[in-house]
Motif scaffolding. Sequence first.
Motif, PDB file in Angstrom:
ATOM      1  N   ALA A   5      37.367  31.657  48.433  1.00 52.82           N
ATOM      2  CA  ALA A   5      36.664  30.697  47.605  1.00 52.82           C
ATOM      3  C   ALA A   5      36.148  31.346  46.338  1.00 52.82           C
ATOM      4  N   ALA A   6      36.188  32.684  46.269  1.00 51.60           N
ATOM      5  CA  ALA A   6      35.638  33.365  45.094  1.00 51.60           C
ATOM      6  C   ALA A   6      36.285  34.727  44.885  1.00 51.60           C
ATOM      7  N   LEU A   7      36.141  35.205  43.657  1.00 58.09           N
ATOM      8  CA  LEU A   7      36.556  36.551  43.276  1.00 58.09           C
ATOM      9  C   LEU A   7      35.353  37.252  42.674  1.00 58.09           C
ATOM     10  N   GLY A   8      35.216  38.546  42.916  1.00 57.20           N
ATOM     11  CA  GLY A   8      34.155  39.342  42.316  1.00 57.20           C
ATOM     12  C   GLY A   8      34.759  40.563  41.654  1.00 57.20           C
ATOM     13  N   LEU A   9      34.343  40.843  40.420  1.00 57.06           N
ATOM     14  CA  LEU A   9      34.885  41.978  39.677  1.00 57.06           C
ATOM     15  C   LEU A   9      33.770  42.788  39.044  1.00 57.06           C
ATOM     16  N   ILE A  10      33.982  44.098  39.006  1.00 53.90           N
ATOM     17  CA  ILE A  10      33.093  45.013  38.299  1.00 53.90           C
ATOM     18  C   ILE A  10      33.969  45.940  37.473  1.00 53.90           C
ATOM     19  N   GLU A  11      33.537  46.195  36.241  1.00 57.39           N
ATOM     20  CA  GLU A  11      34.237  47.150  35.380  1.00 57.39           C
ATOM     21  C   GLU A  11      33.229  48.197  34.915  1.00 57.39           C
ATOM     22  N   THR A  12      33.606  49.463  35.095  1.00 56.52           N
ATOM     23  CA  THR A  12      32.761  50.566  34.677  1.00 56.52           C
ATOM     24  C   THR A  12      33.644  51.692  34.168  1.00 56.52           C
ATOM     25  N   PHE A  13      33.027  52.776  33.762  1.00 54.83           N
ATOM     26  CA  PHE A  13      33.761  53.892  33.174  1.00 54.83           C
ATOM     27  C   PHE A  13      33.866  55.024  34.183  1.00 54.83           C
ATOM     28  N   SER A  45      38.469  48.573  36.557  1.00 54.32           N
ATOM     29  CA  SER A  45      37.938  47.365  37.191  1.00 54.32           C
ATOM     30  C   SER A  45      38.297  47.373  38.663  1.00 54.32           C
ATOM     31  N   VAL A  46      37.388  46.854  39.491  1.00 55.43           N
ATOM     32  CA  VAL A  46      37.640  46.692  40.916  1.00 55.43           C
ATOM     33  C   VAL A  46      37.444  45.223  41.253  1.00 55.43           C
ATOM     34  N   LEU A  47      38.290  44.702  42.141  1.00 59.46           N
ATOM     35  CA  LEU A  47      38.325  43.276  42.447  1.00 59.46           C
ATOM     36  C   LEU A  47      38.201  43.060  43.947  1.00 59.46           C
ATOM     37  N   VAL A  48      37.304  42.153  44.352  1.00 61.15           N
ATOM     38  CA  VAL A  48      37.158  41.764  45.750  1.00 61.15           C
ATOM     39  C   VAL A  48      37.266  40.253  45.859  1.00 61.15           C
ATOM     40  N   SER A  49      37.548  39.778  47.074  1.00 60.36           N
ATOM     41  CA  SER A  49      37.578  38.336  47.314  1.00 60.36           C
ATOM     42  C   SER A  49      36.801  38.027  48.585  1.00 60.36           C
ATOM     43  N   GLY A  50      36.340  36.798  48.671  1.00 63.46           N
ATOM     44  CA  GLY A  50      35.589  36.336  49.832  1.00 63.46           C
ATOM     45  C   GLY A  50      34.910  35.035  49.487  1.00 63.46           C
ATOM     46  N   ASP A  51      33.953  34.625  50.317  1.00 66.21           N
ATOM     47  CA  ASP A  51      33.241  33.399  49.963  1.00 66.21           C
ATOM     48  C   ASP A  51      32.277  33.692  48.810  1.00 66.21           C
ATOM     49  N   ALA A  54      29.195  35.942  49.528  1.00 61.14           N
ATOM     50  CA  ALA A  54      29.585  37.323  49.805  1.00 61.14           C
ATOM     51  C   ALA A  54      29.981  38.041  48.521  1.00 61.14           C
ATOM     52  N   CYS A  55      30.712  37.360  47.660  1.00 60.29           N
ATOM     53  CA  CYS A  55      31.114  37.984  46.389  1.00 60.29           C
ATOM     54  C   CYS A  55      29.904  38.251  45.498  1.00 60.29           C
ATOM     55  N   LYS A  56      28.946  37.323  45.475  1.00 61.17           N
ATOM     56  CA  LYS A  56      27.732  37.535  44.674  1.00 61.17           C
ATOM     57  C   LYS A  56      26.963  38.745  45.192  1.00 61.17           C
ATOM     58  N   THR A  57      26.798  38.822  46.509  1.00 57.77           N
ATOM     59  CA  THR A  57      26.101  39.962  47.108  1.00 57.77           C
ATOM     60  C   THR A  57      26.847  41.256  46.819  1.00 57.77           C
ATOM     61  N   ALA A  58      28.164  41.240  46.975  1.00 56.29           N
ATOM     62  CA  ALA A  58      28.972  42.436  46.755  1.00 56.29           C
ATOM     63  C   ALA A  58      28.874  42.913  45.311  1.00 56.29           C
ATOM     64  N   VAL A  59      28.976  42.005  44.367  1.00 58.86           N
ATOM     65  CA  VAL A  59      28.917  42.385  42.957  1.00 58.86           C
ATOM     66  C   VAL A  59      27.527  42.921  42.609  1.00 58.86           C
ATOM     67  N   GLU A  60      26.480  42.252  43.059  1.00 56.89           N
ATOM     68  CA  GLU A  60      25.124  42.737  42.789  1.00 56.89           C
ATOM     69  C   GLU A  60      24.915  44.131  43.361  1.00 56.89           C
ATOM     70  N   VAL A  78      31.476  36.928  38.944  1.00 57.15           N
ATOM     71  CA  VAL A  78      31.902  36.248  40.167  1.00 57.15           C
ATOM     72  C   VAL A  78      32.511  34.926  39.734  1.00 57.15           C
ATOM     73  N   ILE A  79      33.723  34.674  40.174  1.00 55.44           N
ATOM     74  CA  ILE A  79      34.408  33.430  39.845  1.00 55.44           C
ATOM     75  C   ILE A  79      34.513  32.608  41.124  1.00 55.44           C
ATOM     76  N   ALA A  80      33.762  31.518  41.183  1.00 55.44           N
ATOM     77  CA  ALA A  80      33.835  30.607  42.319  1.00 55.44           C
ATOM     78  C   ALA A  80      35.025  29.674  42.136  1.00 55.44           C
ATOM     79  N   SER A  81      35.720  29.397  43.197  1.00 57.85           N
ATOM     80  CA  SER A  81      36.879  28.491  43.173  1.00 57.85           C
ATOM     81  C   SER A  81      37.852  28.829  42.052  1.00 57.85           C
ATOM     82  N   PRO A  82      38.430  30.040  42.080  1.00 60.53           N
ATOM     83  CA  PRO A  82      39.358  30.414  41.017  1.00 60.53           C
ATOM     84  C   PRO A  82      40.593  29.507  40.997  1.00 60.53           C
ATOM     85  N   HIS A  83      41.082  29.254  39.805  1.00 64.79           N
ATOM     86  CA  HIS A  83      42.288  28.441  39.649  1.00 64.79           C
ATOM     87  C   HIS A  83      43.461  29.165  40.306  1.00 64.79           C
ATOM     88  N   PRO A  84      44.347  28.443  40.977  1.00 68.04           N
ATOM     89  CA  PRO A  84      45.489  29.075  41.650  1.00 68.04           C
ATOM     90  C   PRO A  84      46.376  29.927  40.725  1.00 68.04           C
TER      91      PRO A  84
END
Length: 100
Positions: A5-13, A45-51, A54-60, A78-84
């Motif tokens: 239902a969501a994607l979470g991404l973080i980008e760092t150096f 960048s690192v990418l995770v998926s989940g509800d 969970a993605c909000k908690t993971a990204v924070e 965090v992208i909720a309900s990403p487009h297919p």
Amino acid sequence: MYNSAALGLIETFGLVFVLEAADAMCKSADVELIGYENVASGYISVLVSGDVGACKTAVETGVKAVEDMGAEVYSSVVIASPHPDLEKIIARYSLENLLP
């Protein structure tokens, strides 16, 4: 590839910081590590998926982990309900593409 239902991404150096973020993200919430991408000039960048929750908690948690190491998070989302059609981009991140 992903069913969430969501994607979470973080980008760092730097690889060390993104590994710390990914570890914290996966330990803090029920998310699946989709993969990573070396964007440019050391930004990763690192990418995770989940509800969504969970993605909000993971990204924070991932952002906090990077900041606790004294590094800066370039971007997070965090992208909720990403487009297919985002699957076309996500496929590039997939760890499955990196394994023999």
